[in-house]
Design an enzyme around this catalytic site. Structure first.
Site, PDB file in Angstrom:
ATOM      1  N   GLU A 168     -40.179  12.893  40.544  1.00  0.00           N
ATOM      2  CA  GLU A 168     -40.425  14.067  40.015  1.00  0.00           C
ATOM      3  C   GLU A 168     -40.384  15.220  41.099  1.00  0.00           C
ATOM      4  O   GLU A 168     -41.324  15.849  41.316  1.00  0.00           O
ATOM      5  CB  GLU A 168     -41.909  14.129  39.404  1.00  0.00           C
ATOM      6  N   GLU A 367     -41.859   6.065  34.379  1.00  0.00           N
ATOM      7  CA  GLU A 367     -43.383   6.187  34.127  1.00  0.00           C
ATOM      8  C   GLU A 367     -43.572   6.246  32.678  1.00  0.00           C
ATOM      9  O   GLU A 367     -43.054   7.155  32.229  1.00  0.00           O
ATOM     10  CB  GLU A 367     -44.066   7.141  35.137  1.00  0.00           C
TER      11      GLU A 367
HETATM   12  C1  BG6 Z   1     -46.426  11.690  36.788  1.00  0.00           C
HETATM   13  C2  BG6 Z   1     -46.781  11.749  38.162  1.00  0.00           C
HETATM   14  O1  BG6 Z   1     -46.277  13.103  36.479  1.00  0.00           O
HETATM   15  O2  BG6 Z   1     -47.865  11.905  36.190  1.00  0.00           O
HETATM   16  C3  BG6 Z   1     -47.877  10.843  38.867  1.00  0.00           C
HETATM   17  O3  BG6 Z   1     -45.568  11.055  38.842  1.00  0.00           O
HETATM   18  C4  BG6 Z   1     -49.374  11.222  38.057  1.00  0.00           C
HETATM   19  O4  BG6 Z   1     -48.171  11.212  40.178  1.00  0.00           O
HETATM   20  C5  BG6 Z   1     -48.809  10.870  36.417  1.00  0.00           C
HETATM   21  O5  BG6 Z   1     -50.519  10.629  38.453  1.00  0.00           O
HETATM   22  C6  BG6 Z   1     -50.038  11.210  35.535  1.00  0.00           C
HETATM   23  O6  BG6 Z   1     -50.655  12.364  35.660  1.00  0.00           O
HETATM   24  P1  BG6 Z   1     -51.994  12.754  36.024  1.00  0.00           P
HETATM   25  O7  BG6 Z   1     -51.985  14.116  36.485  1.00  0.00           O
HETATM   26  O8  BG6 Z   1     -52.962  12.296  34.829  1.00  0.00           O
HETATM   27  O9  BG6 Z   1     -52.215  11.843  37.144  1.00  0.00           O
END
Ligand code: BG6
Length: 472
Positions: A168, A367
């Site tokens: 990202e 992810e």
């Molecule tokens: C993704 C990132 O966008 O979202 C992670 O790569 C992040 O680093 C994940 O933890 C989930 O988002 P959040 O803000 O709830 O942790």
């Protein structure tokens, strides 16, 4: 019905270095950017908690990795922390002790039957390079990043066969310098777009280096391209809004990564608004010659937009949302803890778009996941979190993905965020994402959640049962 993925499709998981490791044993002056964000803005991190201890994974990985395998993880994407692996950021010398740590980490994954996938940056830009050069605003940082990448390829290319340059890359410039949401909370669009461009160039530099070294394997980058959905595609105002949002939040990184060039509309609007970065012929050559072998797509929620209200204020610094408004669709399904919409069909749409518009390049859902608050309340008598909501969430996403794969989309995997509960930016341990629980009330004890057993069965059989998916 039963969904079956083809052979070669792998179910795995991810986790970010700084969100899991903890900052144990780090050399002075080797802090990274997320550490700085936390230090400068602690009071806005949930319960004041930050990355210092995180999941204590740096010290406990030998205990954690066998649990990952018990949760069925077959492929695991982790990342080196630049500030650990490199000893002297200018000379790009390797810190032998830390290099040995990551070497053991890779061996431990392999010994547990998990394929290691290595990403080079999940925002761990060295604080020193941020302070000295304004990070990626400087081409010198790009040179240093490319050297860091070279050292990593040399060191681990014998055992790692799938590499990613960034995770990202848009997030820090966007949230810190464009939107002003994360420290230092600025609205400096020119700076933000310069950072972004240099991260695009850095990606191409790392790919070029990888290929020059003749390393066996594949290399790509992990993006979080927004899947933009207009309120009403038949309404020209909404359609234009979506076109602009798509150029900024999908095309700005996906196009250079896969096609080796930016979308024309992106460059045009940056120029019109005085935010176009310096662009050299060498950049053009690099981008064209070094497109990715594989694209990682992180997906959490769609981006719904509608036509910009008449007479919107454009007096401040430029922002892409001068051209569109967010659309709060009535009746959308929400994850109330994270405040994100749940819309699994996007994985089908993304897969089909990559198939149609991006030469059906190999891609991976790098992810996807569901963060839930107060998971302790779902514990059964044995203390196991009964996270059926996570199972349903994953199954529905996999079902849509499977439909795209059946229709020919070249997707090779799905990696859950995350292997284990970890420290989110700003939200810290509020929302839990892991297949493995980290019990912060009891010495960070680990315990598999119910979803881990389901995930294992799914990964090992490459199949699962779920309702037939239908157009929402
Ligand atoms: C993704 C990132 O966008 O979202 C992670 O790569 C992040 O680093 C994940 O933890 C989930 O988002 P959040 O803000 O709830 O942790």
């Amino acid at each position: 019905m039963r969904y079956q993925f083809p052979e070669g499709f792998k179910i795995g998981a991810t986790g970010a270095g700084w969100q899991m490791e903890g900052e144990f044993g780090k050399k002075a002056g080797h802090e990274h950017f997320p550490h700085l964000m936390y230090q400068m803005d602690k009071e806005n991190w949930y319960q004041g908690v930050g990355p210092e201890v995180a999941s204590d994974h740096y010290r406990r990985f030998q205990q954690d990795i066998p649990l990952f395998r018990q949760a069925g993880i077959l492929q695991y994407r982790f990342n080196l922390d630049w500030t650990r692996f490199i000893d002297d950021f200018e000379a790009c010398t390797v810190n032998e002790q830390e290099a040995e740590h990551y070497s053991k980490y890779i061996d431990c994954l392999l010994e547990n039957g998990i394929e290691p996938v290595l990403c080079l940056e999940h925002w761990e830009l060295p604080k020193a390079l941020y302070e000295r050069y304004d990070g990626y605003a400087s081409r010198h940082t790009v040179d240093l990043y490319a050297e860091y990448a070279r050292q990593a390829f040399r060191r681990y290319g014998d055992r790692v066969k799938m590499w990613f340059c960034f995770n990202e890359p848009i997030v820090i410039p966007q949230l810190c310098f464009l939107d002003g949401s994360w420290w230092p909370k600025l609205h400096e669009p020119k700076r933000a777009f310069l950072w972004m461009h240099h991260k695009v160039v850095a990606t191409a530099r790392a790919i070029e280096t990888f290929r020059q070294l003749g390393r066996e394997g594949e290399i790509g980058t992990i993006l979080n391209p927004s899947y933009v959905v207009p309120r009403d595609a038949a309404n020209p105002g909404d359609a234009y809004a979506a076109k602009v949002a798509d150029a900024f939040y999908w095309g700005s990184f996906v196009d250079p990564a896969v096609k080796g060039q930016y979308p024309a509309l992106y460059l045009e609007l940056l120029e019109q608004n005085g935010c176009l970065f310096d662009w050299t012929q060498e950049d053009e050559r690099l981008l064209k010659a070094n497109t990715v072998d594989v694209l990682g797509v992180n997906y959490y929620q769609p981006m719904r937009v509608k036509q910009k209200e008449e007479g919107a204020d454009r007096s401040g610094p430029f922002h892409p949302n001068w051209y569109f408004d967010g659309y709060d669709m009535p009746g959308k399904r929400m994850n109330p803890f994270r405040g994100w919409e749940i819309y699994p069909k996007s994985l089908y749409d993304i897969g089909k778009r990559i198939q149609r518009e991006y030469g059906n390049i190999k891609w991976i859902v790098s992810e996807s996941g569901m963060g839930v608050q107060n998971e302790q309340k779902y514990k059964d008598a044995n203390g196991v979190i009964q996270d059926d909501y996570r199972i349903d969430f994953i199954a529905e996403h996999l079902a849509w993905l499977s439909k795209a794969v059946q229709e020919g989309s070249n997707c090779h995997g799905y990696w859950l965020f995350a292997s284990i509960d970890n420290c989110s930016p700003y939200n810290a341990f509020k929302n839990r994402y892991g297949l493995v629980e980290v019990d912060r009330e009891h010495g960070l004890e680990r315990r598999l959640k119910k979803s881990a057993a389901w995930y294992k069965q799914t990964a090992e059989s490459n199949s699962f049962c779920f309702d037939e998916v239908r157009e929402p």
